[in-house]
Design a protein around this motif. Structure first.
Motif, short mmCIF file in Angstrom:
data_model
loop_
_atom_site.label_atom_id
_atom_site.label_comp_id
_atom_site.label_asym_id
_atom_site.label_seq_id
_atom_site.Cartn_x
_atom_site.Cartn_y
_atom_site.Cartn_z
N LEU A 66 38.25 105.98 85.33
CA LEU A 66 37.67 106.62 84.26
C LEU A 66 38.00 105.79 82.98
O LEU A 66 37.67 106.55 81.91
N ASP A 67 38.41 104.68 83.07
CA ASP A 67 38.73 103.90 81.62
C ASP A 67 37.40 103.45 81.00
O ASP A 67 36.70 102.99 81.88
N SER A 68 37.32 103.12 79.74
CA SER A 68 36.19 103.03 79.26
C SER A 68 35.66 101.60 79.52
O SER A 68 34.45 101.35 79.38
N THR A 69 36.75 100.56 79.98
CA THR A 69 36.14 99.38 80.26
C THR A 69 35.64 99.24 81.56
O THR A 69 34.94 98.24 81.83
N ASN A 70 35.62 100.36 82.29
CA ASN A 70 35.05 100.31 83.92
C ASN A 70 33.62 100.63 83.95
O ASN A 70 33.05 100.85 84.85
N VAL A 71 32.87 100.09 82.80
CA VAL A 71 31.33 100.03 82.88
C VAL A 71 30.91 98.58 83.24
O VAL A 71 29.50 98.40 83.31
N VAL A 72 31.75 97.78 83.52
CA VAL A 72 31.51 96.28 83.71
C VAL A 72 31.34 96.03 85.27
O VAL A 72 31.84 96.81 86.28
N THR A 73 30.60 94.80 85.76
CA THR A 73 30.19 94.43 87.07
C THR A 73 31.11 92.98 87.05
O THR A 73 30.43 92.29 86.60
N PRO A 74 32.42 92.89 87.35
CA PRO A 74 32.98 91.65 87.06
C PRO A 74 32.79 90.68 88.14
O PRO A 74 32.41 90.93 89.27
N ILE A 75 32.94 89.25 88.04
CA ILE A 75 33.10 88.40 89.02
C ILE A 75 33.95 88.68 90.03
O ILE A 75 33.93 88.48 91.41
N VAL A 76 35.18 89.11 89.27
CA VAL A 76 36.21 89.37 90.42
C VAL A 76 37.50 90.36 89.48
O VAL A 76 37.30 90.67 88.38
N SER A 77 38.00 91.25 90.38
CA SER A 77 38.88 92.33 89.77
C SER A 77 40.31 91.89 90.03
O SER A 77 40.42 91.23 91.33
N ILE A 78 41.32 92.48 89.31
CA ILE A 78 42.46 91.87 89.70
C ILE A 78 43.67 93.06 89.19
O ILE A 78 43.33 93.85 88.26
N ILE A 79 44.41 93.36 90.33
CA ILE A 79 45.40 94.43 90.29
C ILE A 79 46.77 94.03 90.47
O ILE A 79 47.07 93.53 91.60
N PRO A 80 47.51 93.35 89.37
CA PRO A 80 48.92 93.08 89.82
C PRO A 80 49.99 93.86 90.27
O PRO A 80 50.77 93.33 90.97
N SER A 81 49.79 95.18 89.93
CA SER A 81 51.06 95.83 90.37
C SER A 81 50.57 97.42 90.07
O SER A 81 49.58 97.47 89.44
N ILE A 82 51.04 98.41 91.14
CA ILE A 82 51.17 99.57 90.79
C ILE A 82 52.21 100.47 90.84
O ILE A 82 53.13 100.12 91.84
N ALA A 83 52.47 101.32 89.98
CA ALA A 83 53.65 102.06 89.91
C ALA A 83 53.17 103.43 89.02
O ALA A 83 52.29 103.44 88.57
#
Length: 418
Positions: A145-162
């Motif tokens: 739901l972040d405002s940046t999530n209106v894009v269709t990227p070449i690739v997404s990156i998720i380095p870490s989750i906590a």
């Protein structure tokens, strides 16, 4: 509050709310009004608890070494709003910010968005105005739901989750991962770092639903530590890249470097860019970032560790870099963070803590931090500028941490005094 953002809002009579309102409806409507600039860009999108800024910085440096014009959008700021939007490592200028505000005013965006949504629109416009080849976009909070999530990227990156921002994202790893997984797009690859098992399961489930390829650290690619620097191996591409010498310290930065190199290959394929091994090596060596284990004065380190996961990473870096040195901490932190567990981590490598007040309405008071800390030597520090200068002169290793907002204050005052 975004420093100096109100200057432009007032100048151009464009209003926005200084609140957090998760959701994409408002920004999607605003972007349509202004000509959908996000659809004119080639984008890499990042979300995650820690490592976004470092991974972005490695990737930016590699792309620039390959001759690409790179835009980047980051949060929060280091100095003020201008450094959150950059092209070719240059912060947006006052004249360029005026131009995008004029565009937003003409499109009738006043009163329709939050501050961060308005800034996101400004970033997209500036990147289009600047004719960037690639824009690297960092999610502000969460992802779905972040405002940046209106894009269709070449690739997404998720380095870490906590655990983080639990008020908005939920109080379990699974719920946090659900929000991060929201940046995965249909048929577009996602690159992931070391994730908790429950987070990993959420990411893979979403990737299967979106028919997106998952490229995972220590699976399709990995990094080895040698006496001549890091060695990256990507079995999918049949590549092995040695002599990766980085200035960004800490074992976690090797992982961020590997994520960035893997993302570069995806961008290179999409944009038909010939891969240069030497370009990758040079990019890694040149990559630096403010506030990430950064020595601003001799013996004075700035690091923006603001949650337990990043504090744990800072502790590991201190143990690697200064195993025999006595460490003094100077800390200011936001009250809505998991302050107790941040302190628990940092107290593993030091018993000497100075707590400071800094200018942010969300900041925990220095007095409250003293009461919360379990350190044997702890006190409120009033004049941290003089203290840090003295620590530097006396060669006393001191780490300033807790909040990027504090780091901004420290940087401004120390640079102003030096």
């Amino acid at each position: 509050m975004i420093p100096k953002f109100d200057i432009y809002k007032d100048k151009w009579a464009v209003t926005s709310d200084d609140v957090i309102k998760p959701g994409l409806t408002a920004i999607a409507e605003a972007l349509t009004l202004i000509g959908s600039p996000e659809k004119k860009l080639q984008i890499v999108h990042l979300a995650g608890t820690n490592g976004k800024g470092s991974t972005l910085t490695f990737l930016e440096a590699i792309l620039m070494e390959h001759g690409l014009r790179v835009g980047k959008f980051m949060s929060p700021c280091i100095l003020d709003v201008h450094d959150q939007i950059q092209v070719a490592k240059q912060p947006i200028s006052a004249e360029e910010m005026d131009r995008v505000f004029q565009q937003m005013q003409a499109a009738g965006l006043s009163g329709k968005l939050t501050d961060f949504e308005l800034l996101t629109v400004a970033a997209f416009l500036h990147f289009v105005n600047s004719n960037v080849d690639v824009a690297i976009i960092e999610a502000g909070m969460g992802g779905l739901l972040d405002s940046t999530n209106v894009v269709t990227p070449i690739v997404s990156i998720i380095p870490s989750i906590a655990l983080e921002h639990t008020k908005y994202l939920g109080n379990t790893i699974e719920s946090i991962a659900h929000h991060k997984a929201g940046i995965i797009k249909q048929h577009q690859p996602v690159i992931i770092g070391e994730l908790p098992l429950e987070a990993r399961a959420v990411i893979y489930k979403e990737a299967r639903y979106k028919q997106a390829t998952v490229l995972e650290l220590d699976d399709q690619f990995y990094i080895e530590h040698t006496k001549n620097g890091g060695c990256y191996t990507n079995e999918e591409n049949g590549l092995r890249i040695a002599n990766l010498l980085r200035k960004m310290k800490g074992p976690h930065q090797a992982n961020n470097m590997a994520l960035a190199i893997t993302a570069f290959f995806e961008v290179a394929i999409a944009l038909h860019v010939p891969v240069s091994i030497e370009g990758i090596q040079h990019g890694i060596n040149k990559a630096t970032i403010l506030g990430r284990f950064e020595e601003i004065l001799p013996y004075i380190i700035l690091d923006g560790a603001h949650n337990p996961a990043s504090a744990e990473t800072l502790v590991a870096t201190i143990r690697q870099e200064f195993p025999e040195e006595r460490i003094t901490f100077v800390i200011g932190i936001l009250a809505d963070k998991d302050v107790q567990n941040v302190f628990n981590q940092l107290e593993q490598v030091s018993d000497c803590f100075y707590f400071v007040d800094f200018n942010n309405p969300r900041a925990m008071s220095a007095k409250d931090m003293v009461e919360l800390s379990g350190a044997s030597q702890k006190e409120v520090l009033r004049d941290y500028v003089q203290f840090l200068q003295t620590q530097s002169e006396n060669k006393c290793r001191t780490v300033v941490t807790g909040s990027l907002y504090l780091l901004t204050d420290v940087r401004n005052k120390l640079i102003g005094n030096n």
